[in-house]
Design a protein around this motif. Structure first.
Motif: not given
Length: 464
Positions: A308-310, A312
């Motif tokens: 998810d954070e890679l 956004p």
């Protein structure tokens, strides 16, 4: 849109209705793909099925265009419509789990992370995607595949019922006994037939799984992909792994010495006995020693949110997809060529397995048109900088066009791009298209729901 229409919507709906003059308008129209810049005349954030029914009736009375937003992850931005109304289901984020029945009912605006969090408390899950921010609605209606597909099938293979607001504003429940033709069409036919306000899924025992990432230098793509294409289809159904071309991001779990390197690799999920999952991964050394190999037991929701954070919300995206039943040597060479020339650090290619349990469902049982596919491929150009939009689009289109001759002809409908050639939707549904057009004529004869990968209603003479 007339001011009186906007005010009528605000008076009728319980949820907020946002117009271009409102201070939160730009935030309300923001979606995952920042390449899309559409300006609806109104965004109706519906809090329940009653709001959806009222919104659709008002939209039809005024002759306005309509789009439907669930999680806002539509790559082509089909959840927004210029000058029309977006029915936004995002307030409808709720999950009710029945552990005794092994089912979950899920609000139409929910995201995969909502579903996974609620079901994990009971040691249960259902097949979905690989990004927890994805909306359950778009993913399910397109078919849905992810880490649990080889073991438990597609998302639509586990859909038991759907509550649907139809084009005339009426409400029905579709399942195998009620509105069975509509239920068939919803299982893969996209958002063509109505607004699904809730989904009911079958759940399976899934708790802690074996998660892994194995990567090799990109110049080893021939050896690795040749190994993978033979290994994965023969592997036990508990072993899932999607092949990928990407650039190593900075940060854990990757060591600093490989940050920024272009690589090929496999992302693994093992749903079998945790005591034995490492043994099932021993074969990863056959194509040559990887530069990184990580495995660990992990709660399933953590696996779902691992990336998810890679990538956004708010980046530039352009993607295309195709189904494949084989990966010939010539196709391997194309993958190597484009993997060595990834245009930006976030651009990627994935080959998702859609075999094993997904093959045990008969082709005629759902609208999903490719039960004989082995992989669902996606080519995605990604970057935060709008100035790179042309570069990532060009790489993606070129890659897809060189790979398409090795494909089965159609794509996972959720991987169709913004400007695909005419006929791609029909190719995606194969022989199911004409039946879908007949269902469309029954439930949406005026094509109210056309802001999608559109299936036109069949003519009265029976043509699509």
């Amino acid at each position: 849109m007339r001011t009186s229409t906007l005010e009528a919507m605000r008076t009728t709906l319980r949820g907020p209705v946002t117009g271009p003059q409102d201070p939160d308008y730009d935030q309300a129209r923001k979606i995952y793909n920042a390449m899309i810049d559409k300006r609806p005349a109104a965004i109706a954030r519906c809090v329940d099925a009653g709001d959806v029914m009222a919104a659709i009736r008002l939209v039809r009375e005024q002759g306005l265009d309509l789009a439907v937003r669930g999680g806002g992850h539509s790559g082509p931005g089909l959840c927004l419509v210029d000058g029309g109304v977006t029915v936004d289901l995002s307030p409808m984020r709720w999950v009710r789990v029945d552990p005794a029945a092994g089912t979950a009912q899920v609000g139409g605006g929910s995201q995969l992370g909502d579903l996974d969090h609620a079901t994990h408390a009971f040691g249960l899950a259902t097949p979905s995607g690989i990004i927890s921010m994805t909306g359950v609605g778009g993913l399910t209606l397109g078919g849905g595949h992810g880490y649990l597909t080889r073991k438990y099938g597609l998302t639509v293979d586990n859909l038991l019922a759907a509550d649907v607001v139809l084009a005339d504003g009426s409400f029905v429940t579709a399942n195998e006994n009620e509105h069975p033709d509509l239920f068939w069409a919803l299982r893969g036919g996209g958002g063509n037939f109505g607004v699904v306000t809730s989904f009911t899924y079958r759940l399976h025992p899934v708790d802690t799984v074996g998660f892994g990432v194995t990567v090799w230098p990109v110049d080893r793509t021939r050896e690795v992909l040749t190994w993978y294409r033979d290994f994965l289809p023969r592997a036990p159904e508990e072993v899932y792994g999607f092949f990928t071309l990407f650039t190593i991001p900075p940060g854990p779990p990757f060591p600093e010495e490989i940050h920024g390197r272009k690589v090929c690799g496999v992302v693994w999920c093992h749903t079998g006995d945790l005591d034995g999952f490492e043994r099932d991964f021993e074969a990863v050394r056959e194509p040559g020693p990887p530069v990184f190999h990580f495995t660990s037991p992990m709660p399933y929701p953590m696996v779902q949110g691992a990336f998810d954070e890679l990538i956004p919300t708010g980046y530039q995206w352009y993607w295309r997809g195709d189904f494949f039943d084989s990966i010939p040597d010539a196709a391997v060479d194309v993958h190597l060529k484009y993997g060595e020339n990834l245009p930006t650090p976030l651009s990627l290619m994935h080959l998702y397995p859609v075999d094993a349990a997904a093959h045990r469902v008969a082709p005629e049982d759902t609208a999903w048109g490719y039960r004989d596919a082995v992989w669902s491929g996606v080519f995605a150009g990604v970057d935060p900088d709008p100035a790179q939009a042309g570069t990532i689009r060009r790489w993606c289109v070129d890659y897809h066009e060189e790979m398409h001759p090795y494909s089965m002809g159609g794509s996972y409908v959720n991987f169709l791009g913004q400007d695909e050639a005419p006929g791609r939707v029909r190719a995606t549904y194969r022989d199911h298209y004409d039946r879908l057009a007949q269902v469309k004529r029954t439930y949406d004869p005026d094509n109210v729901f056309h802001a999608n990968q559109n299936i036109r209603p069949a003519s009265r003479e029976g043509g699509g």
